[in-house]
Design an enzyme around this catalytic site. Structure first.
Site, PDB file in Angstrom:
ATOM      1  N   HIS A   1      13.984  -4.937   2.386  1.00 20.62           N
ATOM      2  CA  HIS A   1      13.677  -3.854   1.672  1.00 20.62           C
ATOM      3  C   HIS A   1      12.988  -3.131   2.932  1.00 20.62           C
ATOM      4  O   HIS A   1      11.613  -3.098   3.409  1.00 20.62           O
ATOM      5  CB  HIS A   1      12.499  -3.859   0.684  1.00 20.62           C
ATOM      6  CG  HIS A   1      12.169  -2.737  -0.039  1.00 20.62           C
ATOM      7  ND1 HIS A   1      11.874  -2.519  -1.217  1.00 20.62           N
ATOM      8  CD2 HIS A   1      12.032  -1.433   0.475  1.00 20.62           C
ATOM      9  CE1 HIS A   1      11.626  -1.456  -1.770  1.00 20.62           C
ATOM     10  NE2 HIS A   1      11.653  -0.567  -0.737  1.00 20.62           N
TER      11      HIS A   1
ATOM     12  N   HIS B   1       7.164  -4.533   7.205  1.00 16.27           N
ATOM     13  CA  HIS B   1       7.760  -5.808   7.326  1.00 16.27           C
ATOM     14  C   HIS B   1       8.844  -5.812   7.865  1.00 16.27           C
ATOM     15  O   HIS B   1       8.940  -5.892   9.217  1.00 16.27           O
ATOM     16  CB  HIS B   1       7.776  -6.571   6.038  1.00 16.27           C
ATOM     17  CG  HIS B   1       8.055  -5.662   4.744  1.00 16.27           C
ATOM     18  ND1 HIS B   1       9.147  -4.679   4.575  1.00 16.27           N
ATOM     19  CD2 HIS B   1       7.102  -5.340   3.670  1.00 16.27           C
ATOM     20  CE1 HIS B   1       8.688  -4.142   3.368  1.00 16.27           C
ATOM     21  NE2 HIS B   1       7.865  -4.472   2.998  1.00 16.27           N
TER      22      HIS B   1
ATOM     23  N   HIS C   1      11.827 -10.221  -8.860  1.00 14.22           N
ATOM     24  CA  HIS C   1      10.369  -9.963  -8.726  1.00 14.22           C
ATOM     25  C   HIS C   1       9.799 -11.326  -9.202  1.00 14.22           C
ATOM     26  O   HIS C   1       9.637 -11.383 -10.446  1.00 14.22           O
ATOM     27  CB  HIS C   1       9.985  -8.786  -9.040  1.00 14.22           C
ATOM     28  CG  HIS C   1       8.881  -8.058  -8.307  1.00 14.22           C
ATOM     29  ND1 HIS C   1       8.926  -7.240  -7.289  1.00 14.22           N
ATOM     30  CD2 HIS C   1       7.436  -8.319  -8.608  1.00 14.22           C
ATOM     31  CE1 HIS C   1       7.761  -6.898  -6.848  1.00 14.22           C
ATOM     32  NE2 HIS C   1       6.944  -7.517  -7.502  1.00 14.22           N
TER      33      HIS C   1
ATOM     34  N   THR D   1       4.670  -2.974  -3.251  1.00 16.34           N
ATOM     35  CA  THR D   1       5.621  -3.644  -3.675  1.00 16.34           C
ATOM     36  C   THR D   1       6.485  -3.008  -4.603  1.00 16.34           C
ATOM     37  O   THR D   1       5.549  -1.960  -5.331  1.00 16.34           O
ATOM     38  CB  THR D   1       5.380  -5.195  -3.888  1.00 16.34           C
ATOM     39  OG1 THR D   1       6.814  -5.869  -4.307  1.00 16.34           O
ATOM     40  CG2 THR D   1       4.579  -5.201  -5.213  1.00 16.34           C
TER      41      THR D   1
ATOM     42  N   GLU E   1      17.629  -2.974   0.007  1.00 14.71           N
ATOM     43  CA  GLU E   1      17.036  -2.191  -1.369  1.00 14.71           C
ATOM     44  C   GLU E   1      15.980  -1.173  -0.646  1.00 14.71           C
ATOM     45  O   GLU E   1      15.340  -1.238   0.304  1.00 14.71           O
ATOM     46  CB  GLU E   1      16.347  -3.239  -2.089  1.00 14.71           C
ATOM     47  CG  GLU E   1      15.325  -3.921  -1.588  1.00 14.71           C
ATOM     48  CD  GLU E   1      14.804  -5.005  -2.741  1.00 14.71           C
ATOM     49  OE1 GLU E   1      15.389  -5.526  -3.610  1.00 14.71           O
ATOM     50  OE2 GLU E   1      13.619  -5.402  -2.317  1.00 14.71           O
TER      51      GLU E   1
ATOM     52  N   ARG F   1       1.363 -10.211  14.626  1.00 16.07           N
ATOM     53  CA  ARG F   1       1.254 -10.085  15.900  1.00 16.07           C
ATOM     54  C   ARG F   1       2.659  -9.556  16.743  1.00 16.07           C
ATOM     55  O   ARG F   1       3.517  -9.331  16.286  1.00 16.07           O
ATOM     56  CB  ARG F   1       1.312 -11.804  16.564  1.00 16.07           C
ATOM     57  CG  ARG F   1       0.147 -12.521  16.119  1.00 16.07           C
ATOM     58  CD  ARG F   1      -1.103 -12.310  16.681  1.00 16.07           C
ATOM     59  NE  ARG F   1      -2.290 -13.248  16.283  1.00 16.07           N
ATOM     60  CZ  ARG F   1      -2.897 -13.022  15.173  1.00 16.07           C
ATOM     61  NH1 ARG F   1      -2.817 -12.066  14.394  1.00 16.07           N
ATOM     62  NH2 ARG F   1      -3.782 -13.927  14.791  1.00 16.07           N
TER      63      ARG F   1
ATOM     64  N   HIS G   1       8.668 -13.701  -2.229  1.00 22.12           N
ATOM     65  CA  HIS G   1       7.495 -14.000  -2.092  1.00 22.12           C
ATOM     66  C   HIS G   1       7.406 -15.586  -2.361  1.00 22.12           C
ATOM     67  O   HIS G   1       6.870 -16.296  -1.810  1.00 22.12           O
ATOM     68  CB  HIS G   1       6.518 -13.205  -3.032  1.00 22.12           C
ATOM     69  CG  HIS G   1       5.059 -13.563  -2.844  1.00 22.12           C
ATOM     70  ND1 HIS G   1       4.313 -13.017  -1.654  1.00 22.12           N
ATOM     71  CD2 HIS G   1       4.242 -14.384  -3.619  1.00 22.12           C
ATOM     72  CE1 HIS G   1       3.276 -13.681  -2.025  1.00 22.12           C
ATOM     73  NE2 HIS G   1       3.154 -14.393  -2.915  1.00 22.12           N
TER      74      HIS G   1
END
Length: 250
Positions: free
Chosen positions: A44, A51, A200, A106, A76, A19, A224
């Site tokens: 990142h 993002h 990760h 990713t 990163e 949004r 995540h």
């Protein structure tokens, strides 16, 4: 010494970006994470800013400098000229170089260090010369040879790509095999004088086995799984859970 936790804020930023609104507030959730015991923040920034936005970087830098000076900022990304300029402007304590294509969803593989060693040497020297620690994203496939190539770039650390391990969440036997491969890679890095990070698809459930096999792990960067847990437990309690899974007394 237990591994430190760096909270990756990308997933939070991606949720915000659904949004044209300022929430969830990336900096404020970073503040909550650091206050709860995280040792640093990771971002990142990809070229499309899907993002983390470039405008987030000075805000997060100021958060750490003004309120949590003991914490570290880890940026990163693929070392394009634009990315390197962002790092030089932001001055993170650590830069993690990853071989991402801009179209990737990713990070999903480490550097081919035989092919990219000369390319990386100049970049590592440029960043290190400005006081930034450099970590290289590497495959944790058990091969020792690439760690000598990593050391030859001048990098101070490597970050083990733990995606294949995270993918074994429903296969305990394969998870044990993947941890052993990661451990062999880490042992080779340590023998070369490199410090070892990991990241990760790490979770509260799979961290203990990893830190048991690699007790000298310096840092884990988690986004995540940590963000998913924060939806259920809240950010502060989630950070404490992950810190405990790293072996920290918190």
């Amino acid at each position: 010494m237990p591994a430190k936790l760096s909270v990756n804020l990308n997933a939070i930023a991606m949720l915000r970006n659904r949004r044209d609104l300022p929430w969830p507030n990336v900096a404020n959730l970073g503040r909550i994470a650091l206050a709860a015991g995280a040792s640093g923040l990771t971002v990142h920034p990809r070229p499309d800013q899907r993002h983390i936005r470039f405008s987030d970087l000075p805000v997060l830098r100021a958060l750490i400098d003004d309120e949590f000076p003991q914490a570290e900022f880890n940026i990163e990304g693929y070392p394009s000229e634009d990315f390197l300029a962002l790092c030089e402007a932001t001055e993170p304590e650590q830069v993690t170089l990853v071989p991402d294509d801009p179209s990737q969803a990713t990070s999903d593989h480490g550097w081919d260090l035989g092919r990219h060693q000369d390319f990386l040497k100049g970049i590592v020297a440029r960043l290190s010369g400005k006081g930034m620690r450099v970590s290289l994203f590497v495959d944790g496939d058990g091969r020792p040879e690439p760690m000598a190539l990593a050391r030859a770039t001048g990098a101070q650390r490597v970050e083990l790509y733990t995606g294949p391990y995270g993918g074994c969440h429903d296969d305990p036997g394969q998870a044990v095999r993947q941890v052993e491969l990661l451990g062999r890679t880490a042992d080779a890095a340590k023998a070369e004088g490199l410090e070892v990070n990991a990241g990760h698809d790490l979770t509260v459930e799979n961290l203990p086995l990893l830190v048991k096999r690699i007790p000298y792990l310096a840092e884990v960067s988690i986004g995540h799984g940590l963000t998913a847990d924060a939806l259920e437990y809240g950010m502060a309690e989630t950070v404490r859970r992950f810190c405990r899974a790293c072996g920290q007394a918190i």
